[in-house]
Design a protein around this motif. Structure first.
Motif, PDB file in Angstrom:
ATOM      1  N   ASN A  62      18.862 -22.698  29.531  1.00 55.11           N
ATOM      2  CA  ASN A  62      19.850 -23.591  28.886  1.00 55.11           C
ATOM      3  C   ASN A  62      19.791 -23.599  27.354  1.00 55.11           C
ATOM      4  O   ASN A  62      20.195 -24.569  26.723  1.00 55.11           O
ATOM      5  CB  ASN A  62      19.681 -25.033  29.365  1.00 55.11           C
ATOM      6  N   SER A  63      19.278 -22.537  26.772  1.00 54.90           N
ATOM      7  CA  SER A  63      19.182 -22.518  25.308  1.00 54.90           C
ATOM      8  C   SER A  63      20.568 -22.462  24.668  1.00 54.90           C
ATOM      9  O   SER A  63      21.498 -21.903  25.233  1.00 54.90           O
ATOM     10  CB  SER A  63      18.355 -21.314  24.851  1.00 54.90           C
ATOM     11  N   ARG A  64      20.667 -23.068  23.499  1.00 50.71           N
ATOM     12  CA  ARG A  64      21.919 -23.004  22.725  1.00 50.71           C
ATOM     13  C   ARG A  64      21.654 -22.431  21.337  1.00 50.71           C
ATOM     14  O   ARG A  64      22.485 -22.531  20.449  1.00 50.71           O
ATOM     15  CB  ARG A  64      22.508 -24.423  22.587  1.00 50.71           C
ATOM     16  N   GLY A  84      13.034 -28.059  35.132  1.00 47.32           N
ATOM     17  CA  GLY A  84      13.332 -29.283  35.883  1.00 47.32           C
ATOM     18  C   GLY A  84      13.087 -30.571  35.126  1.00 47.32           C
ATOM     19  O   GLY A  84      13.315 -31.642  35.659  1.00 47.32           O
ATOM     20  N   SER A  85      12.603 -30.500  33.859  1.00 46.60           N
ATOM     21  CA  SER A  85      12.477 -31.755  33.116  1.00 46.60           C
ATOM     22  C   SER A  85      13.456 -31.738  31.951  1.00 46.60           C
ATOM     23  O   SER A  85      13.791 -30.693  31.424  1.00 46.60           O
ATOM     24  CB  SER A  85      11.087 -31.947  32.501  1.00 46.60           C
ATOM     25  N   MET A 108      10.716 -31.458  21.065  1.00 47.99           N
ATOM     26  CA  MET A 108       9.996 -32.589  20.468  1.00 47.99           C
ATOM     27  C   MET A 108       8.730 -32.998  21.214  1.00 47.99           C
ATOM     28  O   MET A 108       7.854 -33.614  20.634  1.00 47.99           O
ATOM     29  CB  MET A 108      10.929 -33.779  20.337  1.00 47.99           C
ATOM     30  N   PHE A 109       8.625 -32.702  22.479  1.00 47.61           N
ATOM     31  CA  PHE A 109       7.411 -33.129  23.187  1.00 47.61           C
ATOM     32  C   PHE A 109       6.565 -31.938  23.569  1.00 47.61           C
ATOM     33  O   PHE A 109       7.057 -30.955  24.101  1.00 47.61           O
ATOM     34  CB  PHE A 109       7.791 -33.985  24.407  1.00 47.61           C
ATOM     35  N   ARG A 110       5.279 -32.075  23.234  1.00 43.64           N
ATOM     36  CA  ARG A 110       4.425 -30.908  23.334  1.00 43.64           C
ATOM     37  C   ARG A 110       3.878 -30.666  24.734  1.00 43.64           C
ATOM     38  O   ARG A 110       3.473 -29.570  25.059  1.00 43.64           O
ATOM     39  CB  ARG A 110       3.266 -31.028  22.333  1.00 43.64           C
ATOM     40  N   ASN A 111       3.793 -31.695  25.543  1.00 47.55           N
ATOM     41  CA  ASN A 111       3.365 -31.508  26.927  1.00 47.55           C
ATOM     42  C   ASN A 111       3.909 -32.638  27.795  1.00 47.55           C
ATOM     43  O   ASN A 111       4.340 -33.670  27.267  1.00 47.55           O
ATOM     44  CB  ASN A 111       1.834 -31.437  27.023  1.00 47.55           C
ATOM     45  N   PRO A 112       3.919 -32.432  29.092  1.00 49.74           N
ATOM     46  CA  PRO A 112       4.517 -33.431  29.974  1.00 49.74           C
ATOM     47  C   PRO A 112       3.881 -34.813  29.811  1.00 49.74           C
ATOM     48  O   PRO A 112       4.563 -35.830  29.913  1.00 49.74           O
ATOM     49  CB  PRO A 112       4.267 -32.879  31.371  1.00 49.74           C
ATOM     50  N   GLU A 113       2.571 -34.852  29.525  1.00 44.47           N
ATOM     51  CA  GLU A 113       1.908 -36.158  29.371  1.00 44.47           C
ATOM     52  C   GLU A 113       2.491 -36.914  28.176  1.00 44.47           C
ATOM     53  O   GLU A 113       2.709 -38.109  28.216  1.00 44.47           O
ATOM     54  CB  GLU A 113       0.383 -36.001  29.152  1.00 44.47           C
ATOM     55  N   GLU A 114       2.723 -36.097  27.102  1.00 45.39           N
ATOM     56  CA  GLU A 114       3.265 -36.726  25.900  1.00 45.39           C
ATOM     57  C   GLU A 114       4.674 -37.259  26.181  1.00 45.39           C
ATOM     58  O   GLU A 114       5.039 -38.360  25.774  1.00 45.39           O
ATOM     59  CB  GLU A 114       3.308 -35.712  24.776  1.00 45.39           C
ATOM     60  N   TRP A 115       5.423 -36.459  26.872  1.00 42.02           N
ATOM     61  CA  TRP A 115       6.781 -36.876  27.246  1.00 42.02           C
ATOM     62  C   TRP A 115       6.699 -38.168  28.048  1.00 42.02           C
ATOM     63  O   TRP A 115       7.437 -39.115  27.827  1.00 42.02           O
ATOM     64  CB  TRP A 115       7.433 -35.742  28.035  1.00 42.02           C
TER      65      TRP A 115
END
Ligand SMILES: Nc1ncnc2c1ncn2[C@@H]1O[C@H](COP(=O)(O)OP(=O)(O)OP(=O)(O)O)[C@@H](O)[C@H]1O
Ligand SMILES: [Mg+2]
Length: 478
Positions: A62-64, A84-85, A108-115
């Motif tokens: 999905n890159s733009r 999927g996220s 903007m978010f470096r890993n799923p935990e941060e997200w």
């Protein structure tokens, strides 16, 4: 700026970029990846070697980026679905000599935990927002009921009874009373006691809204009705008050042009938003209030007669405090309790001298003035008892007040020869006696003002003729 960068060793760049935004990708103007960092590759399950030199849309879902490298349009905080996220991406075009040369993208978010952490934070904000929205909704409900309206004097009780009786009706109410007599409190209480109590109570002060904004404030506006109008339009107070009560405070200050528009709404029970074409029906009960003499305004042409009749279906005249002297101590004690809670100062009392002084004053600012006086006294008080020195100067200075009284009565032939006969003995101690003295004095003053006419004096005091006669007997007033 350039020099500042020169000081950074080349070997640091990668680290700095990774720390600023761990997932970074740079494409050329054709959307071919020329740089991608390991963090990004790890996240999308590839390697730097595999990704570089390939079209970005083949590597990143999905890159733009290839689009931004063409349009030159920055895309900030755009949602992008990867693995999927929902990720939040920023995309910036890169320029050289004013020409687009490529684009930079970061996640903007470096890993799923941060997200997850951000998500929780945002979740909390959303919950907070919901809480405040609910509270704002609650603010649209009435805050006072009839128990908050203090006063035992016949004059006050009869007004309160009338207000209670008409609460259930849908007719318009007009509250008349000097400033600070409790018009707003009555409006709340009437709504609270009505079938509309679970609906909104919306208050609008007609004198504090600039004339050109009043219409859109009352009726709302449609999208694009005027420059600066909020997108999507805005509901007006009439719509907000639907199924509830609209309190039009200071109605006497409503400009004539608006008066005609208000009259139309009251007759048709429907409104048009500013710039709107379709009518919106509204079910609103109107309570209007003013300290002005509307009848006089009607005579002078400052208030529309037809609107006055529409509003004046039920008229409630709230007596000023000076006409219900018996209530002053009762209200003072109630206010002291209320202020005590506010300032964490409990069990504050009035000294007998102060009680006398308060009942002597004419209270042009009514209960609001009384409230201010007591609040000031509490603030300058160390102990628990409010004494004369704690009162503001204008109340403390009894001599001045008596001279004032002498001035008022100067043309009055029924006035006693010596004005000081009217002044009470300030040495009175117990509260009961102080109140008696104040009552006696209030009656003498009323008689003097009414030029000896007992019926008129009773009216001025807001008590019945019989109780006035009884008290005359009791205090041997002739
Ligand atoms: N009967 C009452 N018992 C107790 N407190 C009262 C009573 N009437 C008014 N108050 C208090 O006096 C203050 C003034 O009341 P309110 O704002 O209702 O007056 P108002 O008539 O609307 O005055 P204004 O014309 O200046 O707007 C408020 O703090 C209110 O709580
Ligand atoms: Mg008011």
């Amino acid at each position: 700026m350039k020099r500042a960068f020169e000081k950074i060793p080349n070997s640091w760049y990668e680290q700095i970029i990774n720390l600023l935004a761990e997932r970074v990708v740079v494409v050329d103007r054709n959307g071919i990846i020329i740089y991608i960092n390991e963090g990004y590759c790890e996240f999308i399950g590839t390697t730097v070697e595999e990704a570089v030199n390939r079209p970005v849309q083949d590597v990143i879902e999905n890159s733009r980026m290839h689009i931004v490298a063409k349009t030159g349009q920055t895309e900030l905080a755009a949602l992008q679905s990867i693995n999927g996220s929902e990720m939040i991406a920023n995309r910036f075009p890169l320029f050289e000599n004013g020409e687009i040369v490529g684009a930079l993208g970061s996640v903007m978010f470096r890993n799923p935990e941060e997200w997850q952490m951000y998500k929780t934070k945002i979740q909390n904000l959303v919950e907070e927002l919901n809480y405040y929205q609910a509270r704002a909704q609650r603010d649209l409900q009435s805050k006072y009921n009839f128990n908050d309206l203090i006063g035992d004097s016949p004059a006050f009780l009869s007004v309160k009874k009338l207000a209670q009786r008409i609460s259930g009706s849908n007719s318009s109410v007009l509250l008349i009373g000097e400033s600070g007599t409790g018009k707003e409190l009555f409006a709340h209480a009437i709504h609270h006691n009505s079938m509309r109590a679970s609906g909104p109570f919306v208050a609008i002060n007609c004198s504090s809204i600039p004339e050109h904004l009043l219409e859109s404030e009352l009726f709302g506006y449609e999208d694009g009705a005027f420059t600066g109008a909020k997108k999507g339009g805005k509901k007006g107070q009439f719509e907000m008050a639907n199924k509830g009560t609209l309190f039009l405070d200071e109605i006497g200050d409503m400009p004539l042009s608006m008066q005609s528009k208000l009259l139309r709404v009251l007759q048709e029970k429907e409104i048009y938003r500013v710039g709107g074409q379709k009518s919106i029906s509204v079910d609103v009960r109107i309570i209007a209030a003013t300290h002005r003499d509307l009848e006089k305004m009607v005579k002078k042409g400052d208030f529309r007669q037809d609107l006055y009749y529409r509003l004046n279906v039920i008229k409630i005249e709230i007596p000023p405090l000076r006409q219900r002297g018996e209530d002053i101590i009762l209200i003072s004690n109630w206010l002291l309790k209320k202020l005590g809670t506010k300032f964490y100062r409990n069990s504050i009392e009035l000294s007998p001298e102060v009680a006398v002084r308060l009942t002597q004053h004419s209270w042009p600012g009514n209960i609001r003035e009384l409230e201010n006086v007591l609040e000031r006294s509490i603030n300058v008080l160390d102990g628990k008892v409010i004494k004369l020195p704690h009162l503001p100067l204008y109340l403390r200075d009894q001599e001045a007040d008596i001279t004032e009284e002498a001035k008022i009565n100067v043309h009055d032939e029924h006035q006693p020869a010596n004005i000081h006969e009217l002044s009470p003995s300030l040495s009175v101690q117990p509260l009961k006696e102080a109140v008696v003295a104040a009552e006696k004095q209030a009656m003498q003053r009323a008689l003097a003002v009414a030029k000896g006419n007992k019926l008129k004096a009773a009216k001025l005091l807001g008590i019945s003729k019989t109780s006035f006669y009884d008290k005359c007997k009791l205090y041997s007033i002739k």
